[in-house]
Structure formats: structure tokens, C-alpha cells
Design a protein around this motif. Structure first.
Motif, PDB file in Angstrom:
ATOM      1  N   LYS A   1       5.765   5.748   8.613  1.00 15.44           N
ATOM      2  CA  LYS A   1       6.641   6.754   9.025  1.00 15.44           C
ATOM      3  C   LYS A   1       8.006   6.470   8.831  1.00 15.44           C
ATOM      4  O   LYS A   1       8.967   7.406   8.203  1.00 15.44           O
ATOM      5  CB  LYS A   1       6.368   6.878  10.511  1.00 15.44           C
ATOM      6  N   LEU A   2       8.525   4.988   9.089  1.00 14.95           N
ATOM      7  CA  LEU A   2       9.769   4.530   8.710  1.00 14.95           C
ATOM      8  C   LEU A   2      10.152   4.665   7.306  1.00 14.95           C
ATOM      9  O   LEU A   2      11.294   5.004   6.741  1.00 14.95           O
ATOM     10  CB  LEU A   2      10.096   3.104   9.177  1.00 14.95           C
ATOM     11  N   ASN A   3       9.153   4.587   6.281  1.00 15.11           N
ATOM     12  CA  ASN A   3       9.438   4.531   4.975  1.00 15.11           C
ATOM     13  C   ASN A   3       9.348   5.929   4.322  1.00 15.11           C
ATOM     14  O   ASN A   3       9.459   6.143   3.001  1.00 15.11           O
ATOM     15  CB  ASN A   3       8.494   3.621   4.139  1.00 15.11           C
ATOM     16  N   GLY A   4       9.085   6.819   5.085  1.00 17.13           N
ATOM     17  CA  GLY A   4       8.978   8.228   4.756  1.00 17.13           C
ATOM     18  C   GLY A   4       7.637   8.498   3.817  1.00 17.13           C
ATOM     19  O   GLY A   4       7.583   9.247   2.957  1.00 17.13           O
ATOM     20  N   ASP A   5       6.682   7.643   4.071  1.00 16.34           N
ATOM     21  CA  ASP A   5       5.360   7.550   3.251  1.00 16.34           C
ATOM     22  C   ASP A   5       4.568   8.430   4.123  1.00 16.34           C
ATOM     23  O   ASP A   5       4.015   8.155   5.251  1.00 16.34           O
ATOM     24  CB  ASP A   5       4.739   5.904   3.178  1.00 16.34           C
ATOM     25  N   THR A   6       3.847   9.492   3.376  1.00 16.31           N
ATOM     26  CA  THR A   6       3.062  10.627   4.078  1.00 16.31           C
ATOM     27  C   THR A   6       1.703  10.148   4.176  1.00 16.31           C
ATOM     28  O   THR A   6       0.970  11.094   4.792  1.00 16.31           O
ATOM     29  CB  THR A   6       3.355  11.884   3.514  1.00 16.31           C
TER      30      THR A   6
ATOM     31  N   GLY B   1       0.729  -1.143  -0.005  1.00 15.04           N
ATOM     32  CA  GLY B   1       0.206  -0.025   0.115  1.00 15.04           C
ATOM     33  C   GLY B   1       0.978   1.333   0.035  1.00 15.04           C
ATOM     34  O   GLY B   1       0.391   2.298   0.550  1.00 15.04           O
ATOM     35  N   LYS B   2       2.051   1.271  -0.596  1.00 13.17           N
ATOM     36  CA  LYS B   2       2.930   2.389  -0.598  1.00 13.17           C
ATOM     37  C   LYS B   2       2.174   3.590  -1.322  1.00 13.17           C
ATOM     38  O   LYS B   2       1.631   3.637  -2.429  1.00 13.17           O
ATOM     39  CB  LYS B   2       4.163   2.087  -1.310  1.00 13.17           C
ATOM     40  N   ASP B   3       2.143   4.763  -0.645  1.00 14.26           N
ATOM     41  CA  ASP B   3       1.618   6.126  -0.981  1.00 14.26           C
ATOM     42  C   ASP B   3       0.188   5.773  -1.217  1.00 14.26           C
ATOM     43  O   ASP B   3      -0.351   6.626  -1.978  1.00 14.26           O
ATOM     44  CB  ASP B   3       2.519   6.422  -2.643  1.00 14.26           C
ATOM     45  N   GLN B   4      -0.407   5.078  -0.622  1.00 11.07           N
ATOM     46  CA  GLN B   4      -1.763   4.914  -0.414  1.00 11.07           C
ATOM     47  C   GLN B   4      -2.027   5.074   0.744  1.00 11.07           C
ATOM     48  O   GLN B   4      -1.419   4.653   1.977  1.00 11.07           O
ATOM     49  CB  GLN B   4      -2.434   3.845  -0.923  1.00 11.07           C
ATOM     50  N   ASP B   5      -3.624   5.597   1.264  1.00  8.38           N
ATOM     51  CA  ASP B   5      -4.063   5.417   2.565  1.00  8.38           C
ATOM     52  C   ASP B   5      -4.468   3.890   2.720  1.00  8.38           C
ATOM     53  O   ASP B   5      -5.014   3.439   1.731  1.00  8.38           O
ATOM     54  CB  ASP B   5      -5.366   6.397   2.619  1.00  8.38           C
ATOM     55  N   LEU B   6      -4.366   3.560   4.043  1.00  8.11           N
ATOM     56  CA  LEU B   6      -4.655   2.214   4.392  1.00  8.11           C
ATOM     57  C   LEU B   6      -6.110   2.238   5.200  1.00  8.11           C
ATOM     58  O   LEU B   6      -6.104   3.020   5.879  1.00  8.11           O
ATOM     59  CB  LEU B   6      -3.750   1.445   5.006  1.00  8.11           C
ATOM     60  N   PHE B   7      -6.694   1.292   4.991  1.00  8.41           N
ATOM     61  CA  PHE B   7      -8.003   0.949   5.939  1.00  8.41           C
ATOM     62  C   PHE B   7      -7.971  -0.440   6.496  1.00  8.41           C
ATOM     63  O   PHE B   7      -7.652  -1.291   5.778  1.00  8.41           O
ATOM     64  CB  PHE B   7      -9.484   1.177   5.142  1.00  8.41           C
ATOM     65  N   PHE B   8      -8.196  -0.506   7.874  1.00  8.12           N
ATOM     66  CA  PHE B   8      -8.212  -1.886   8.463  1.00  8.12           C
ATOM     67  C   PHE B   8      -9.668  -2.063   9.327  1.00  8.12           C
ATOM     68  O   PHE B   8      -9.745  -1.078  10.108  1.00  8.12           O
ATOM     69  CB  PHE B   8      -7.223  -2.003   9.641  1.00  8.12           C
TER      70      PHE B   8
ATOM     71  N   ASP C   1       0.981   9.843  14.786  1.00  8.05           N
ATOM     72  CA  ASP C   1       0.151  10.733  14.657  1.00  8.05           C
ATOM     73  C   ASP C   1      -0.332  10.959  12.960  1.00  8.05           C
ATOM     74  O   ASP C   1      -0.746  11.740  12.475  1.00  8.05           O
ATOM     75  CB  ASP C   1       0.668  12.002  14.920  1.00  8.05           C
ATOM     76  N   ASN C   2       0.043   9.676  12.524  1.00  7.15           N
ATOM     77  CA  ASN C   2      -0.769   9.354  11.047  1.00  7.15           C
ATOM     78  C   ASN C   2      -1.703   8.462  11.000  1.00  7.15           C
ATOM     79  O   ASN C   2      -1.866   7.766   9.966  1.00  7.15           O
ATOM     80  CB  ASN C   2       0.212   9.047  10.110  1.00  7.15           C
ATOM     81  N   TYR C   3      -2.542   8.434  12.224  1.00  4.94           N
ATOM     82  CA  TYR C   3      -3.357   7.227  12.552  1.00  4.94           C
ATOM     83  C   TYR C   3      -4.696   7.907  12.631  1.00  4.94           C
ATOM     84  O   TYR C   3      -4.696   8.547  13.727  1.00  4.94           O
ATOM     85  CB  TYR C   3      -2.837   6.359  13.308  1.00  4.94           C
ATOM     86  N   ILE C   4      -5.927   7.358  12.219  1.00  8.20           N
ATOM     87  CA  ILE C   4      -7.068   7.761  12.436  1.00  8.20           C
ATOM     88  C   ILE C   4      -7.969   6.711  12.746  1.00  8.20           C
ATOM     89  O   ILE C   4      -8.406   5.748  11.962  1.00  8.20           O
ATOM     90  CB  ILE C   4      -7.944   8.753  11.666  1.00  8.20           C
ATOM     91  N   ALA C   5      -8.216   6.438  14.139  1.00  7.91           N
ATOM     92  CA  ALA C   5      -9.096   5.147  14.580  1.00  7.91           C
ATOM     93  C   ALA C   5     -10.536   5.923  14.658  1.00  7.91           C
ATOM     94  O   ALA C   5     -10.846   6.878  15.615  1.00  7.91           O
ATOM     95  CB  ALA C   5      -8.660   4.676  15.728  1.00  7.91           C
ATOM     96  N   ALA C   6     -11.317   5.161  13.918  1.00  5.59           N
ATOM     97  CA  ALA C   6     -12.953   5.479  14.282  1.00  5.59           C
ATOM     98  C   ALA C   6     -13.481   4.511  15.291  1.00  5.59           C
ATOM     99  O   ALA C   6     -13.311   3.290  14.962  1.00  5.59           O
ATOM    100  CB  ALA C   6     -13.866   5.773  12.865  1.00  5.59           C
ATOM    101  N   VAL C   7     -14.456   5.048  15.963  1.00  4.07           N
ATOM    102  CA  VAL C   7     -15.160   3.882  16.753  1.00  4.07           C
ATOM    103  C   VAL C   7     -16.678   4.023  16.416  1.00  4.07           C
ATOM    104  O   VAL C   7     -17.376   4.940  16.584  1.00  4.07           O
ATOM    105  CB  VAL C   7     -15.218   4.113  18.310  1.00  4.07           C
ATOM    106  N   ASP C   8     -17.372   2.946  16.210  1.00  4.24           N
ATOM    107  CA  ASP C   8     -18.965   2.905  15.813  1.00  4.24           C
ATOM    108  C   ASP C   8     -19.397   3.147  17.092  1.00  4.24           C
ATOM    109  O   ASP C   8     -19.738   1.823  17.482  1.00  4.24           O
ATOM    110  CB  ASP C   8     -19.153   1.775  14.805  1.00  4.24           C
ATOM    111  N   VAL C   9     -20.134   4.122  17.540  1.00  2.44           N
ATOM    112  CA  VAL C   9     -20.613   3.940  19.006  1.00  2.44           C
ATOM    113  C   VAL C   9     -22.324   4.078  18.600  1.00  2.44           C
ATOM    114  O   VAL C   9     -22.979   5.057  18.507  1.00  2.44           O
ATOM    115  CB  VAL C   9     -20.475   5.446  19.603  1.00  2.44           C
ATOM    116  N   ASN C  10     -22.627   2.640  18.512  1.00  3.08           N
ATOM    117  CA  ASN C  10     -24.132   2.502  18.429  1.00  3.08           C
ATOM    118  C   ASN C  10     -24.664   2.121  19.695  1.00  3.08           C
ATOM    119  O   ASN C  10     -26.026   1.933  19.626  1.00  3.08           O
ATOM    120  CB  ASN C  10     -24.449   1.477  17.084  1.00  3.08           C
ATOM    121  N   LEU C  11     -23.888   1.920  20.593  1.00  2.01           N
ATOM    122  CA  LEU C  11     -24.344   1.682  22.074  1.00  2.01           C
ATOM    123  C   LEU C  11     -25.159   0.168  22.126  1.00  2.01           C
ATOM    124  O   LEU C  11     -25.810  -0.133  23.090  1.00  2.01           O
ATOM    125  CB  LEU C  11     -25.400   2.522  22.523  1.00  2.01           C
TER     126      LEU C  11
END
Length: 282
Positions: free
Chosen positions: A136-141, A59-66, A171-181
Motif C-alpha cells: 500500500k505504501l509503495n503504491g503496489d496494487t 516482490g514488486k508488482d507481484q502477488d505474494l504468498f506466505f 484490504d489488499n490481503y486474503i488469508a485462507a484457513v485450512d479447516v480440516n478439524l
């Protein structure tokens, strides 16, 4: 850039896919899938830089989703297929023997778009953090995104990862939490009260923002763009996405009953009537 109406049409077709997939095999998890349809649509159709034509694990130079809460695989498969990762017609093989579209996503089947096997809850953040640090280690923004259930946060490994992410300034990471309770046995408060998820993440050193209308496409776009603006400042970012389980199907909303239950023939007809086809059924 898709228009808001195009994103709404895409999401509506995704809802139809989810319903038809789980009905066909009388198995699967429609509730959480329907609740996250808008969010995953926005990520793949509007937010992330990704390449469906050339998928590789780097996934070089791409945004990744897990996807950490892997049981909502129907929504993930639908969005991936309609984003060009594999033929939409393959959705008809969901949960069948020898299918690449297993009930929980797996990597050994080689399905494009799937980066981890998920479904054993609590592990996705650890993997996403590894990918973010590798970038980060690979200089991928580019950025790394993940999605988790609020009930999933009852798993302890999440909190080890949450602590690690802040300590190591991922700090290159965004975690979303599905808060449906809601979760399989009832509300999260009935099963194991979470208290303030926002206060917990903040106490662990994260930037936290809330999207109160987690099934509103415009609100999601604004929230994710705000989250992007907070990256690169030494802290991981959490989006608390307040959704409705079963969103878009009136009898599946406001209850945990459809966490892991498929509609019968009559219920399917009712649900599909509320979500007319927009992009064509598989």
C-alpha cells in the motif's frame, strides 16, 4: 490459463511428490500437505501473478504468498518446483543435511519462493500484514495471500494480527484457513475447541467467505475469485477452506494419524497406486 484437467493432473503429481518425499526420509507431514494440494496448486498455477524466473524478496508488482503452517512444506516445495522456482530434481534432497529443503521452510538457505521461515506456528499473518501494508505504501496494487491451519489459530498471536488487520483496514490481503478439524494430537475439538471460526473473524471486522469443497479445484477458483472481488473495500478477507487431511489417499483420510507420519514401503506403493504419475516423477 490452465484447464481444470491440467490443474487436476498437476495436483495429482504434487500428491505423488509429497508421498515420495516424506517416505524417502521417513519424516515429514503428509496429512496437511495432501489436504492443501489443490489450494496451493490453484494459487500458483491459476490465481497469482508471480515470476519464478526472477525471485526477489521485494516482490514488486507481484502477488505474494506466505505459508504460516510451515510443517506442510512438502506441498509447498512441490508446487514451487513444478512452477519453475527451482529444479524438480531438488525435491529428492528433502530434509537431508545441507539441503535447501528443510522440514520447515527457511530463508537463510536462499531457496527461491520462500519469503519467511515458518513452522513456529502463529506468526505468518503478522508477516503477511507487514508485506500488505508495504505494498500500500509503495503504491503496489497486487495482493498478499497467506495460509494457516485451523489448529494454528489456537496460537494467540493470530488474534492480535486479526484485530490489527481490521483496525488498520488492510484490504489488499486474503488469508485462507485450512479447516480440516484435525491437528497432531486429535481433532481440534478434542485439543481446544475453536467454536465458530467464521463468527470470530466477522466479530473482528473481516469479510469472510467459505469454500465448503476445499479439495475441489473449481470450487477453490470460484472462492478465491470471490475473495479478490471483496478486496479494496476497507476490510481484510478470510477464506475458510474446508479440506480433508490426507486427501487423495484413502487410508490417510478421515484421521489425524498422518499429520506427521511417513508411509512405509507397502503403504507408499498403495498410496502411489491411487495417484498415477501425470507430469513425471523427480
Amino acid at each position: 490459463m490452465a484447464s481444470i484437467q491440467e490443474l487436476k493432473d498437476f495436483t495429482q503429481q504434487v500428491r505423488r511428490d509429497i508421498l515420495r518425499m516424506v517416505h524417502a526420509v521417513n519424516s515429514g507431514h503428509p496429512g496437511g500437505s495432501l489436504g492443501c494440494a489443490e489450494y496451493i496448486t490453484v494459487l500458483y498455477q491459476e490465481i497469482m501473478k508471480h515470476n519464478a524466473d526472477v525471485f526477489d524478496m521485494d516482490g514488486k508488482d507481484q502477488d505474494l504468498f506466505f505459508l504460516s503452517n510451515g510443517h506442510i512444506s512438502p506441498v509447498f516445495y512441490s508446487v514451487l518446483s513444478r512452477s519453475g522456482y527451482f529444479p524438480v530434481s531438488e525435491l529428492a534432497t528433502f530434509r537431508l543435511l545441507d539441503s535447501r529443503l528443510q522440514g520447515h521452510p527457511t530463508t537463510h538457505e536462499g531457496l527461491p519462493g520462500i519469503r519467511i521461515a515458518s513452522g513456529s506456528l502463529g506468526q505468518g499473518m503478522s508477516v503477511a500484514l507487514g508485506a500488505a501494508q508495504a505494498k500500500k505504501l509503495n503504491g503496489d496494487t497486487r495482493l498478499v495471500y497467506s495460509l494457516h491451519g485451523d489448529g494454528e489459530l489456537q496460537e494467540g498471536q493470530n488474534w492480535e494480527a486479526i484485530m490489527y488487520a481490521a483496525a488498520k483496514k488492510v484490504d489488499n490481503y486474503i488469508a485462507a484457513v485450512d479447516v480440516n478439524l484435525k491437528q497432531i494430537d486429535g481433532t481440534t475439538d478434542q485439543v481446544l475447541p475453536m467454536g465458530s471460526i467464521k463468527a470470530k473473524f466477522e466479530a473482528f471486522g473481516w469479510e469472510v467467505l467459505e469454500v465448503k469443497e476445499g479439495n475441489d479445484i473449481e470450487a477453490i477458483i470460484a472462492g478465491v475469485k470471490k475473495a479478490q472481488s471483496l478486496t479494496g473495500n476497507g476490510k481484510p478477507v478470510c477464506i475458510l477452506l474446508y479440506t480433508e487431511m490426507g486427501n487423495g489417499v484413502d487410508f490417510m483420510m478421515h484421521t489425524h494419524a498422518w499429520h506427521g507420519k511417513a508411509p512405509n514401503d507397502e503403504q507408499l506403493e498403495n498410496a502411489l497406486s491411487q495417484n498415477p504419475a501425470t507430469l513425471g516423477d523427480y
